[in-house]
Design a protein around this motif. Structure first.
Motif, short mmCIF file in Angstrom:
data_model
loop_
_atom_site.label_atom_id
_atom_site.label_comp_id
_atom_site.label_asym_id
_atom_site.label_seq_id
_atom_site.Cartn_x
_atom_site.Cartn_y
_atom_site.Cartn_z
N ARG A 121 16.81 9.48 8.36
CA ARG A 121 16.87 8.27 9.04
C ARG A 121 18.20 7.48 8.54
NH1 ARG A 121 14.26 3.11 7.49
NH2 ARG A 121 13.80 1.99 9.26
N ARG A 122 18.54 7.70 7.44
CA ARG A 122 19.93 7.21 6.91
C ARG A 122 21.04 7.64 7.48
NH1 ARG A 122 21.90 8.70 1.00
NH2 ARG A 122 22.17 10.90 2.21
N ASP A 123 21.17 9.13 7.82
CA ASP A 123 22.39 9.68 8.82
C ASP A 123 22.08 9.38 9.97
OD1 ASP A 123 22.77 10.95 6.09
OD2 ASP A 123 21.71 12.92 6.75
N ARG A 124 21.10 9.26 10.65
CA ARG A 124 20.96 8.85 12.10
C ARG A 124 21.48 7.36 12.33
NH1 ARG A 124 16.12 8.17 13.52
NH2 ARG A 124 15.09 9.01 11.79
N ASN A 125 21.25 6.54 11.44
CA ASN A 125 21.41 5.26 11.32
C ASN A 125 22.87 5.03 11.25
OD1 ASN A 125 18.99 3.96 12.26
ND2 ASN A 125 18.15 3.97 9.82
N SER A 126 23.51 5.87 10.07
CA SER A 126 25.07 5.81 9.77
C SER A 126 25.71 6.36 11.08
CB SER A 126 25.32 6.65 8.51
OG SER A 126 24.64 6.31 7.63
N ASP A 127 25.25 7.18 11.91
CA ASP A 127 25.95 7.71 13.05
C ASP A 127 26.12 6.51 13.91
OD1 ASP A 127 26.43 10.30 11.97
OD2 ASP A 127 24.64 11.18 12.95
N THR A 178 22.53 -1.53 9.07
CA THR A 178 23.03 -1.51 7.69
C THR A 178 21.70 -1.79 6.77
OG1 THR A 178 25.21 -2.46 8.18
CG2 THR A 178 24.40 -2.67 6.03
N GLU A 179 20.74 -2.72 7.07
CA GLU A 179 19.80 -3.04 6.50
C GLU A 179 18.87 -1.76 6.30
OE1 GLU A 179 15.77 -6.01 6.28
OE2 GLU A 179 17.26 -6.07 7.79
N ALA A 180 18.64 -0.92 7.32
CA ALA A 180 17.78 0.18 7.59
C ALA A 180 18.47 1.29 6.52
CB ALA A 180 17.71 0.74 8.90
N ILE A 181 19.70 1.39 6.64
CA ILE A 181 20.64 2.41 5.67
C ILE A 181 20.40 2.00 4.21
CG2 ILE A 181 22.74 3.18 4.92
CD1 ILE A 181 23.56 2.69 7.78
N GLU A 182 20.51 0.70 3.91
CA GLU A 182 20.00 0.33 2.58
C GLU A 182 18.71 0.54 2.13
OE1 GLU A 182 21.30 -3.80 2.49
OE2 GLU A 182 23.41 -3.51 2.48
N GLN A 183 17.80 0.57 2.75
CA GLN A 183 16.15 0.68 2.42
C GLN A 183 16.25 2.15 2.20
OE1 GLN A 183 14.27 -0.50 6.15
NE2 GLN A 183 13.86 -2.60 5.56
N CYS A 184 17.00 3.07 2.95
CA CYS A 184 16.76 4.54 2.85
C CYS A 184 17.74 5.04 1.47
CB CYS A 184 17.52 5.26 3.94
SG CYS A 184 16.68 5.21 5.75
N ASP A 185 18.63 4.52 1.10
CA ASP A 185 19.22 4.54 0.02
C ASP A 185 18.46 4.05 -1.13
OD1 ASP A 185 21.65 5.70 0.85
OD2 ASP A 185 22.79 3.71 1.21
N ASN A 188 0.88 -1.15 0.05
CA ASN A 188 0.00 -0.04 -0.05
C ASN A 188 0.71 1.40 0.00
OD1 ASN A 188 -2.13 -1.66 0.11
ND2 ASN A 188 -2.60 -1.43 2.35
N LEU A 189 2.16 1.14 0.12
CA LEU A 189 2.96 2.33 0.43
C LEU A 189 3.48 3.32 -1.00
CD1 LEU A 189 4.43 4.20 2.63
CD2 LEU A 189 6.56 2.63 2.14
N VAL A 190 3.60 4.56 -0.85
CA VAL A 190 3.75 5.35 -1.98
C VAL A 190 4.64 6.34 -1.39
CG1 VAL A 190 3.27 6.96 -3.69
CG2 VAL A 190 1.68 4.89 -3.14
N ILE A 191 5.81 6.59 -2.01
CA ILE A 191 6.71 7.72 -1.31
C ILE A 191 7.14 8.47 -2.48
CG2 ILE A 191 8.93 8.01 -0.24
CD1 ILE A 191 8.90 5.16 0.67
N GLU A 192 6.90 9.88 -2.43
CA GLU A 192 7.35 10.57 -3.43
C GLU A 192 8.42 11.52 -2.87
OE1 GLU A 192 4.59 13.85 -3.98
OE2 GLU A 192 3.49 13.30 -2.37
N PRO A 193 8.77 12.47 -3.66
CA PRO A 193 10.14 13.25 -3.64
C PRO A 193 10.07 14.15 -2.11
CG PRO A 193 9.77 13.29 -6.18
CD PRO A 193 8.61 12.69 -5.19
N ARG A 194 8.79 14.68 -1.89
CA ARG A 194 8.68 15.42 -0.68
C ARG A 194 8.95 14.73 0.54
NH1 ARG A 194 2.39 16.81 0.29
NH2 ARG A 194 3.07 17.98 1.86
N HIS A 195 9.12 13.28 0.54
CA HIS A 195 9.19 12.58 1.67
C HIS A 195 10.60 12.37 1.79
CE1 HIS A 195 5.05 11.17 0.79
NE2 HIS A 195 4.99 11.79 2.10
N ALA A 196 11.68 12.76 0.98
CA ALA A 196 12.92 12.50 0.87
C ALA A 196 13.64 13.00 2.36
CB ALA A 196 13.70 13.19 -0.24
N PRO A 197 13.47 14.27 2.72
CA PRO A 197 14.02 14.46 3.99
C PRO A 197 14.05 13.44 5.07
CG PRO A 197 12.85 16.47 3.05
CD PRO A 197 12.42 15.01 1.98
N TYR A 198 12.87 12.90 5.23
CA TYR A 198 12.73 11.99 6.25
C TYR A 198 13.58 10.90 6.21
CZ TYR A 198 10.76 8.16 9.20
OH TYR A 198 10.79 7.21 9.94
#
Length: 608
Positions: free
Chosen positions: A568-574, A588-595, A554-564
């Motif tokens: 999320r990627r930056d916090r997990n990378s830290d 690592t899995e969460a970072i890959e999802q964000c990428d 059911n999920l749709v992600i558009e460019p306006r959601h990119a900051p979230y």
């Protein structure tokens, strides 16, 4: 010989019929029995003893006759309205009388001595006169206002068999009252919701005043009042301010902006603004109407157990006036979250001296500066005070101008946020309300308020239309549903696809029960059969999360959601640099999802 209709007993006795405990329909001064909270005294009184306007071209006899006919019409609408219509309530009588008196003024200037002389040409002249007539704050009146006059005209014609004087021919034979007023779906408009940035700023600031500064301001006001009373006992009113300043300096209290509360003037203003903050918290987090909030009295918070849990839920007790037949309103309950309970407690403390002096029980009271009388706060007054509070705390501008708040905007904004179910835009309601989920907040707050449920449904449809429009236009979408949509939505994009897109959205809204729900990381095009969060009628706030939703159809992600997703990627990378082996795998899995999401929506091209 058959008597004329005007000579039948029912019509002969209409003028003696009681309008209220104090007035009859034939009186020239009407005192209406209206008990809706927040109404001004002049909104309960109607004077029919009005002088002929300058420039009138009808006789005084005709002038009096028109007012007599207007009173008889209101009598007929109150006692025997057209089939399918409700009898006029006292407040509706007041509204209709205002329109009638304005219409009669125009008739006197136009040369029409009876309502029976109104024809199609007269309707056109009336409409033209109304549209150039100044309205509120010198602006021209709106088409919505013109509708009220057209409805009165139409009802006069419908009631003609019950009246001595009424239009003999249908004044609007080929158009509706809305069409006659020039009101179309494009021009009708509606009460706006408060823009997100402004609503968040105002409600967060009001919350801070209530939760962090409320008791300090109440304490300062109590010190000021007691010191003032001490000064009066010593026989010198001019000493009151001195005693207040002395006591406040000793207390050394600090206000919401870091200012020292050292003088009577500063404390009184802080106390007044705290009342406004309490109103804003109640209106913004409960969705009650202004009349319902202003009807609250001491003891307004009531607790009831939730099943057999041993937990008690707080409720606000107030009166519902709209849509009920009970005179003076019907006692109802609204779920009260913790900040609202706190706001009511502060109101009880702030109004204590006014209640004691006046013998009244309302929580919203004010001392009338003209007569020194303690009276309930009116709807108009609280609207002005909300705008004053917004100016005082520095709420952001909207398109370079201050936003003009009105009381009903809070109800509509509340409905919109509930309809969106967007956790980031609901101001953490679940946390403040101590609810397990925002979904519980949404369900609990709507309760038995049918009008609010309709408003929420309307806002839900509007949010769905907005989301559909964005999604069908985009060529960069992530999420399983987003990837499916972007493959086949080319026909909806560009100028050629604009009408196709509009038609499709209209079809979805009218022919299906599809609703699109917002969250801070994407859109849920909800379908219960494919939902991974376990939601049945909508997404489950307790079960949804970024990881769960990424695996959901059911999920749709558009460019306006990119900051979230970037955050999320930056916090997990830290965290990854100092994580153990097992935790590192999860991160690592969460970072890959964000990428993956950011690559699909275009990381550097997010839309605002």
């Amino acid at each position: 010989m058959k008597p004329r209709l005007a000579e039948t007993p029912v019509l002969l006795g209409w003028a003696e019929a009681p309008l209220s405990p104090w007035s009859r329909f034939g009186d020239d001064e009407w005192l209406l029995d209206i008990r809706t909270a927040g109404r001004r005294a002049d909104q309960n009184r109607i004077s029919w003893a009005v002088e002929l306007p300058e420039g009138a071209v009808i006789s005084r006899t005709a002038w009096r006759g028109l007012h007599q006919a207007a009173k008889q019409f209101l009598w007929s609408m109150t006692t025997n309205p057209p089939t399918g219509r409700q009898r006029l309530s006292p407040s509706s009588v007041h509204n209709k009388s205002s329109a009638l008196k304005t219409m009669i003024r125009w008739m006197a200037l136009d040369g029409l001595e009876t309502f029976s002389s109104i024809d199609a040409g007269a309707v056109e002249r009336l409409r033209a006169w109304l549209l150039v007539r100044p309205g509120y704050k010198a602006k021209s009146i709106t088409a919505n206002t013109v509708v009220n006059y057209m409805i009165v005209l139409k009802d006069l014609y419908r009631q003609r068999a019950k009246l001595d004087d009424a239009p003999l021919a249908d004044p609007l034979p080929h158009e509706t009252t809305y069409e006659a007023a020039g009101l179309t779906p494009a021009t009708r408009g509606s009460i706006p919701f408060i823009p997100d940035a402004i609503a968040i700023s105002l409600l967060n600031t009001a919350l801070q005043w209530v939760e962090e500064h409320g008791q300090t301001i109440v304490r300062a006001e109590t010190i000021r009042r007691e010191a003032w009373a001490l000064g009066l006992t010593r026989g010198a009113r001019r000493q009151c301010s001195y005693h207040a300043r002395k006591a406040l300096r000793r207390a050394n209290l600090i206000g919401p902006a870091g200012e020292a509360l050292l003088g009577a003037y500063a404390v009184r203003h802080a106390a007044n603004h705290l009342v406004e903050a309490c109103y804003i918290v109640i209106a913004g987090f409960v969705g009650m109407r202004v009349s319902e909030i202003l009807s609250m009295e001491t003891g307004a918070v009531d607790y009831h157990p939730i099943g057999e849990t041993g937990v008690a839920q707080a409720y606000l007790v107030a009166r519902l006036f709209k849509t009920v037949d009970q005179h003076g309103g019907r006692v109802e309950r609204w779920i009260a979250p913790e900040p609202v309970v706190k706001a009511v407690e502060l109101l009880e403390q702030l109004s204590a001296s006014l209640r004691e002096a006046s013998g009244r029980r309302e929580l919203f009271l004010v001392k009338n500066t003209q007569y020194g009388e303690i009276v309930p706060v009116t709807q108009m007054h609280i609207g002005w005070r909300v705008n004053d509070f917004a100016r005082h705390v520095g709420v952001p501008m909207h398109e370079g101008k201050p936003w003009a708040f009105s009381s009903h905007q809070f109800r509509k904004t509340f409905a919109r946020f509930i309809a969106r179910r967007d956790r980031s835009q609901l101001f953490g309601l679940a946390e403040h309300f101590k609810h397990a989920s925002v979904a519980m907040t949404a369900r609990g707050y709507v309760g038995s308020d049918f009008d609010l449920r309709q408003l929420i449904d309307h806002e839900s449809r509007a949010e769905t239309a907005t989301a559909l429009d964005r999604i069908l236009l985009s060529d960069r979408l992530a999420g399983r549903m987003g990837e499916r949509i972007v493959v086949g939505n080319a026909r909806f994009r560009g100028r050629a696809g604009e009408q196709v897109r509009r038609d499709y959205i209209e079809f979805v809204l009218t022919e299906t029960d599809l609703r699109i729900h917002a969250c801070d990381y994407g859109w849920c095009v909800f379908q219960a059969e494919t939902s991974r969060c376990g939601g049945e009628e909508g997404p489950s706030e307790a079960g949804r999360s970024p990881s769960v939703c990424l695996s959901c159809a059911n999920l749709v992600i558009e460019p306006r959601h990119a900051p979230y997703w970037r955050d999320r990627r930056d916090r997990n990378s830290d965290l990854l640099s100092r994580a153990n082996t097992m935790t590192a795998a999860v991160l690592t899995e969460a970072i890959e999802q964000c990428d993956t999401v950011l690559n699909r929506v275009g990381e550097h091209d997010e839309q605002v």
